[in-house]
Design a protein around this motif. Structure first.
Motif, PDB file in Angstrom:
ATOM      1  N   LEU A 107      45.573  53.992  22.800  1.00 14.60           N
ATOM      2  CA  LEU A 107      44.745  53.582  23.929  1.00 14.60           C
ATOM      3  C   LEU A 107      45.642  53.009  25.016  1.00 14.60           C
ATOM      4  CD1 LEU A 107      41.845  53.129  25.000  1.00 14.60           C
ATOM      5  CD2 LEU A 107      41.868  50.935  23.786  1.00 14.60           C
ATOM      6  N   VAL A 108      45.544  53.559  26.221  1.00 15.29           N
ATOM      7  CA  VAL A 108      46.338  53.102  27.365  1.00 15.29           C
ATOM      8  C   VAL A 108      45.350  52.587  28.408  1.00 15.29           C
ATOM      9  CG1 VAL A 108      48.019  53.736  29.131  1.00 15.29           C
ATOM     10  CG2 VAL A 108      48.084  54.868  26.891  1.00 15.29           C
ATOM     11  N   LEU A 109      45.418  51.266  28.700  1.00 21.83           N
ATOM     12  CA  LEU A 109      44.466  50.637  29.611  1.00 21.83           C
ATOM     13  C   LEU A 109      45.154  49.928  30.756  1.00 21.83           C
ATOM     14  CD1 LEU A 109      42.045  48.839  27.125  1.00 21.83           C
ATOM     15  CD2 LEU A 109      41.595  50.910  28.417  1.00 21.83           C
ATOM     16  N   GLU A 110      44.446  49.873  31.857  1.00 21.65           N
ATOM     17  CA  GLU A 110      44.836  49.064  33.008  1.00 21.65           C
ATOM     18  C   GLU A 110      43.676  48.132  33.272  1.00 21.65           C
ATOM     19  OE1 GLU A 110      44.256  47.746  36.958  1.00 21.65           O
ATOM     20  OE2 GLU A 110      43.072  49.370  36.150  1.00 21.65           O
ATOM     21  N   SER A 111      43.946  46.903  33.603  1.00 25.18           N
ATOM     22  CA  SER A 111      42.876  45.972  33.931  1.00 25.18           C
ATOM     23  C   SER A 111      43.347  45.053  35.048  1.00 25.18           C
ATOM     24  CB  SER A 111      42.480  45.147  32.713  1.00 25.18           C
ATOM     25  OG  SER A 111      41.462  44.244  33.079  1.00 25.18           O
ATOM     26  N   THR A 112      42.625  45.101  36.145  1.00 28.14           N
ATOM     27  CA  THR A 112      42.978  44.268  37.288  1.00 28.14           C
ATOM     28  C   THR A 112      42.533  42.826  37.074  1.00 28.14           C
ATOM     29  OG1 THR A 112      42.720  46.185  38.713  1.00 28.14           O
ATOM     30  CG2 THR A 112      42.715  44.038  39.788  1.00 28.14           C
TER      31      THR A 112
END
Length: 113
Positions: A90-95
């Protein structure tokens, strides 16, 4: 102009894809790659991408999911995101992952005022 040539080339390569259906991706590798888009519920039109990768000589598959911000359930205007069936990686970005947000009921009250 260079930017116009770039935009024209980009338009030639863009392909709209439906959500919820596996789509094959051509590769130069001896690997099968399919992608599936899922609604992310973050902003209108946002999706996360599920990749299914398998070496051509194997039945073993690896699933990789790439996503930016996901929406929350019960949003008044956006669909709730649905979890993928499988994700080996799982590859996530979260601002805003390090912030506490006010509850939905408070936001609904402010939105309706």
């Amino acid at each position: 102009r260079l930017i116009d040539a770039f935009l024209d080339r980009l338009k030639e390569q863009l392909v709209p894809l439906p959500c919820g259906r596996w789509q094959p991706v051509e590769t130069d590798l001896k690997t099968c790659l399919d992608i599936k888009l899922h609604p992310a519920g973050h902003i209108f039109g946002s999706v996360y991408v599920q990749c299914r990768i398998a070496p051509a000589d194997s039945k073993e598959t690896t699933h990789i999911v790439f996503s930016g911000d996901l929406g929350a359930p019960h949003a008044p205007l956006l669909p709730a995101p649905r979890a993928p069936y499988r994700a080996d990686l799982l590859v996530l970005e979260s601002t805003y992952g390090d912030r506490l947000h006010e509850g939905r009921s408070i936001r609904r009250q402010r939105f309706s005022s």
